[in-house]
Design a protein around this motif. Structure first.
Motif: not given
Lengths: 76, 76
Positions: A4, A17, A20-21, A24-26, A29, A56, A58
């Motif tokens: 992504a 923020a 933060d996201i 959360l996403i490895p 990726q 984002l 994808l």
């Protein structure tokens, strides 16, 4: 799997923020592109369907536009 | 660490995008709440600062509102 791509423009309120996201996403990726610093990528982002940042994109081509409602704390 | 909470309302166009973002975030770090099916949670979401769905409420209290620009394919 294709990564992504997280596009942003260094918005100061949004930085926490965004972090933060990204937490959360490895990391393997997602690729982060700062459009303010890398203007050559703006056309690429537009072609992918990005209408606002942060966004984002994808690996399947879907685009998620993210609006961060800034907390009062961030504005102090 | 507290989990992030992903609020949505079953929007059919958004389902694939929601699945995508949930694929990116490890399952043990996010809780999914369907506000259309669990109306008792609407007040809780409002209190957390959710103004639209889908939205991701992070463990530090930040709220990311997500707008999915539906692809033409999804609308056919």
């Amino acid at each position: 799997m294709a990564k992504a791509i997280f596009y942003h423009a260094g918005c100061s309120v949004c930085v926490s923020a965004e972090q933060d996201i990204l937490n959360l996403i490895p990391e393997n990726q997602v690729e982060v592109i700062h459009l303010g610093e890398d203007k050559a990528k703006v056309k690429e982002a537009e072609a992918a369907g990005v209408q606002s940042v942060p966004a984002l994109v994808l690996s399947n081509g879907n685009v998620l536009h993210i609006n961060f409602g800034a907390s009062i704390e961030d504005l102090k």
